[in-house]
Design a protein around this motif. Structure first.
Motif, PDB file in Angstrom:
ATOM      1  N   HIS A  12      50.654 -18.430  12.909  1.00 18.69           N
ATOM      2  CA  HIS A  12      51.200 -18.214  11.568  1.00 18.69           C
ATOM      3  C   HIS A  12      52.671 -18.582  11.615  1.00 18.69           C
ATOM      4  O   HIS A  12      53.405 -18.123  12.494  1.00 18.69           O
ATOM      5  N   ALA A  15      56.215 -20.890   5.688  1.00 20.06           N
ATOM      6  CA  ALA A  15      55.868 -22.080   4.896  1.00 20.06           C
ATOM      7  C   ALA A  15      57.069 -22.505   4.063  1.00 20.06           C
ATOM      8  O   ALA A  15      57.986 -21.723   3.830  1.00 20.06           O
ATOM      9  N   THR A  19      54.937 -27.646   2.867  1.00 16.44           N
ATOM     10  CA  THR A  19      53.757 -27.260   3.658  1.00 16.44           C
ATOM     11  C   THR A  19      52.441 -27.857   3.135  1.00 16.44           C
ATOM     12  O   THR A  19      51.638 -28.353   3.942  1.00 16.44           O
ATOM     13  N   HIS A  23      50.095 -30.166   5.474  1.00 19.70           N
ATOM     14  CA  HIS A  23      48.685 -29.866   5.748  1.00 19.70           C
ATOM     15  C   HIS A  23      47.791 -31.059   5.407  1.00 19.70           C
ATOM     16  O   HIS A  23      46.820 -31.328   6.113  1.00 19.70           O
ATOM     17  N   PRO A  40      45.049 -27.844  10.143  1.00 19.40           N
ATOM     18  CA  PRO A  40      45.532 -27.016   9.042  1.00 19.40           C
ATOM     19  C   PRO A  40      44.457 -25.991   8.672  1.00 19.40           C
ATOM     20  O   PRO A  40      43.294 -26.351   8.574  1.00 19.40           O
ATOM     21  N   GLU A  42      45.278 -22.631   6.506  1.00 16.50           N
ATOM     22  CA  GLU A  42      45.585 -22.216   5.129  1.00 16.50           C
ATOM     23  C   GLU A  42      47.086 -22.119   4.927  1.00 16.50           C
ATOM     24  O   GLU A  42      47.845 -22.062   5.898  1.00 16.50           O
ATOM     25  N   HIS A  43      47.496 -22.094   3.653  1.00 12.63           N
ATOM     26  CA  HIS A  43      48.919 -21.914   3.370  1.00 12.63           C
ATOM     27  C   HIS A  43      49.106 -21.190   2.053  1.00 12.63           C
ATOM     28  O   HIS A  43      48.323 -21.342   1.119  1.00 12.63           O
ATOM     29  N   GLU A  48      52.121 -20.199   6.575  1.00 11.77           N
ATOM     30  CA  GLU A  48      51.048 -21.159   6.804  1.00 11.77           C
ATOM     31  C   GLU A  48      50.303 -20.734   8.062  1.00 11.77           C
ATOM     32  O   GLU A  48      50.879 -20.068   8.941  1.00 11.77           O
ATOM     33  N   THR A  49      49.048 -21.112   8.140  1.00 14.51           N
ATOM     34  CA  THR A  49      48.249 -20.858   9.335  1.00 14.51           C
ATOM     35  C   THR A  49      47.689 -22.186   9.818  1.00 14.51           C
ATOM     36  O   THR A  49      47.124 -22.960   9.037  1.00 14.51           O
TER      37      THR A  49
END
Ligand code: ATP
Ligand code: MG
Length: 248
Positions: A12, A15, A19, A23, A40, A42-43, A48-49
């Motif tokens: 994590h 973001a 971002t 991604h 990528p 999620e964001h 962001e993850t």
């Protein structure tokens, strides 16, 4: 680093407005078969993850593995593969938002901070590339020049984990990086001046962001990073002809 947390196979990170675009770039890289980048996941507005890239990031102090010639060669090849995969990213000016201004000629999407600390190693082998926040459209040589500055390295400051190399060793490593990347002749002819330009751009960013109150850059400035980059610009200018000859 507390801004960046890892949970199992996920990372994590903070973001930014760029971002969603980054991604899309990461997804494109994976579609192209470049799997060394994080996936990528999620964001949102603040976080962001992405997937964790297994291996060891080449942080300072450099280990013997990261300082090795094999690490330099495999990193240069990784940069080449990244640029080749990113070159087909479908640019869309109405949708894309990058953290850095586009640089011409646009040949691909450049990483913007290609250095050992943003590569992930399995021993002497570069196997991963992380931290795409500074990615933006630009010429390949923009990344190659700043990579050569970090990997040769051409800094006048201390590089934790290694004794300061002699100029001839730096020149040999610069040439080796360009060879492993298979850099074209036109890019080689502008490499030395591009290295200087990238340092000047970093100083400008640092001073602008610090003046705007960005804490990371206020801290960098307070730690003398701008002064070091200025000293490195002087060193590069002093040896510009030798660098140009070494990478020709
Ligand atoms: N996707 C990832 N896979 C593996 N490791 C990661 C990943 N993202 C971050 N890291 C680890 O976290 C460190 C810092 O992450 P990153 O380079 O993305 O952020 P940064 O803003 O440059 O932070 P720093 O200034 O501390 O390097 C990396 O050096 C690496 O060790
Ligand atoms: Mg980083």
């Amino acid at each position: 680093m507390e801004r960046i947390t890892r949970a199992d196979d996920r990372v994590h990170r903070p973001a930014g407005p760029w971002t969603p675009t980054v991604h899309r770039l990461l997804a494109h890289l994976h579609e192209q078969g470049f799997v060394a980048a994080p996936e990528p996941i999620e964001h949102g507005d603040t976080l962001e993850t992405v997937s964790f890239v297994p291996g060891v990031a080449g942080e300072y102090p450099w280990t013997e593995d990261v300082a090795s010639e094999a690490a330099l060669v495999t990193s240069a090849r990784l940069l080449r593969q990244f640029h080749d995969a990113a070159a087909t990213y479908p640019l869309d000016a109405s949708r894309d938002c990058w953290s850095q201004a586009e640089r011409t000629p646009v040949e691909t999407i450049v990483h913007g901070d290609f250095a050992p600390y943003n590569c992930v190693y399995d021993g002497i082998q570069a196997v991963g590339l992380i931290d795409f926040d500074t990615a933006h459209p630009g010429p390949r040589v923009w990344d190659v020049a700043s990579a050569v500055y970090r990997f040769a390295p051409f800094t006048t400051g201390a590089v934790e984990g290694m004794t300061a190399p002699a100029l001839e060793d730096r020149l040999a490593r610069a040439a080796e990086f360009c060879r492993a990347y298979d850099l074209d002749a036109r890019s080689r002819s502008v490499l030395a001046e591009t290295m200087t330009a990238s340092l000047v751009a970093m100083v400008t960013t640092m001073e602008t962001e610090a003046a705007a109150g960005n804490p990371k850059f206020v801290s960098d400035l307070a730690h003398g990073h701008a002064d070091l980059y200025r000293a490195d610009v002087a060193y590069l200018e002093q040896h510009a002809d030798a660098i140009a000859a070494a990478v020709a």
